[in-house]
Design a protein around this motif. Sequence first.
Motif, PDB file in Angstrom:
ATOM      1  N   ILE A   5     -12.376  -8.892  88.089  1.00 38.33           N
ATOM      2  CA  ILE A   5     -11.875 -10.156  87.552  1.00 38.33           C
ATOM      3  C   ILE A   5     -11.122  -9.919  86.245  1.00 38.33           C
ATOM      4  O   ILE A   5     -10.052 -10.505  86.021  1.00 38.33           O
ATOM      5  N   ILE A   6     -11.639  -9.062  85.416  1.00 33.88           N
ATOM      6  CA  ILE A   6     -10.980  -8.760  84.140  1.00 33.88           C
ATOM      7  C   ILE A   6      -9.634  -8.085  84.381  1.00 33.88           C
ATOM      8  O   ILE A   6      -8.621  -8.443  83.767  1.00 33.88           O
ATOM      9  N   ALA A   8      -7.789  -8.283  87.089  1.00 39.57           N
ATOM     10  CA  ALA A   8      -6.896  -9.276  87.694  1.00 39.57           C
ATOM     11  C   ALA A   8      -6.346 -10.228  86.638  1.00 39.57           C
ATOM     12  O   ALA A   8      -5.163 -10.578  86.651  1.00 39.57           O
ATOM     13  N   ALA A   9      -7.186 -10.649  85.707  1.00 42.63           N
ATOM     14  CA  ALA A   9      -6.739 -11.559  84.645  1.00 42.63           C
ATOM     15  C   ALA A   9      -5.712 -10.874  83.749  1.00 42.63           C
ATOM     16  O   ALA A   9      -4.695 -11.477  83.378  1.00 42.63           O
ATOM     17  N   ILE A  10      -5.949  -9.618  83.411  1.00 48.54           N
ATOM     18  CA  ILE A  10      -4.994  -8.884  82.577  1.00 48.54           C
ATOM     19  C   ILE A  10      -3.674  -8.701  83.314  1.00 48.54           C
ATOM     20  O   ILE A  10      -2.595  -8.839  82.728  1.00 48.54           O
ATOM     21  N   ALA A  11      -3.744  -8.402  84.609  1.00 43.94           N
ATOM     22  CA  ALA A  11      -2.519  -8.223  85.404  1.00 43.94           C
ATOM     23  C   ALA A  11      -1.707  -9.518  85.456  1.00 43.94           C
ATOM     24  O   ALA A  11      -0.476  -9.494  85.356  1.00 43.94           O
ATOM     25  N   LEU A  12      -2.384 -10.644  85.595  1.00 45.40           N
ATOM     26  CA  LEU A  12      -1.675 -11.923  85.629  1.00 45.40           C
ATOM     27  C   LEU A  12      -1.054 -12.263  84.285  1.00 45.40           C
ATOM     28  O   LEU A  12       0.046 -12.820  84.220  1.00 45.40           O
TER      29      LEU A  12
END
Length: 79
Positions: A5-6, A8-12
């Motif tokens: 999740i972390i 994915a959030a950074i990638a977004l």
Amino acid sequence: MKQFIIVAAIALLATAPARSQGLVDPSKVAPEYREAAEKRRAEQIRQRECALKADLAKVLPRDRTDYLNHCLDTMAAKQ
């Protein structure tokens, strides 16, 4: 799972937002393509005017294409 999740959030957050195509500037185009650039700019302005009319009329997304096509046809007939 937290790591996923972390990541994915950074990638977004790291991705740049998509921007729409800007208006063509005929003065920045080679002279042999200037006439085509002027025509393209006029078409882009007509499309933006119709999109603004659709926004103001609160046209539903499913009806937007028909509305825009009708608007563009009407503007073309006036010219």
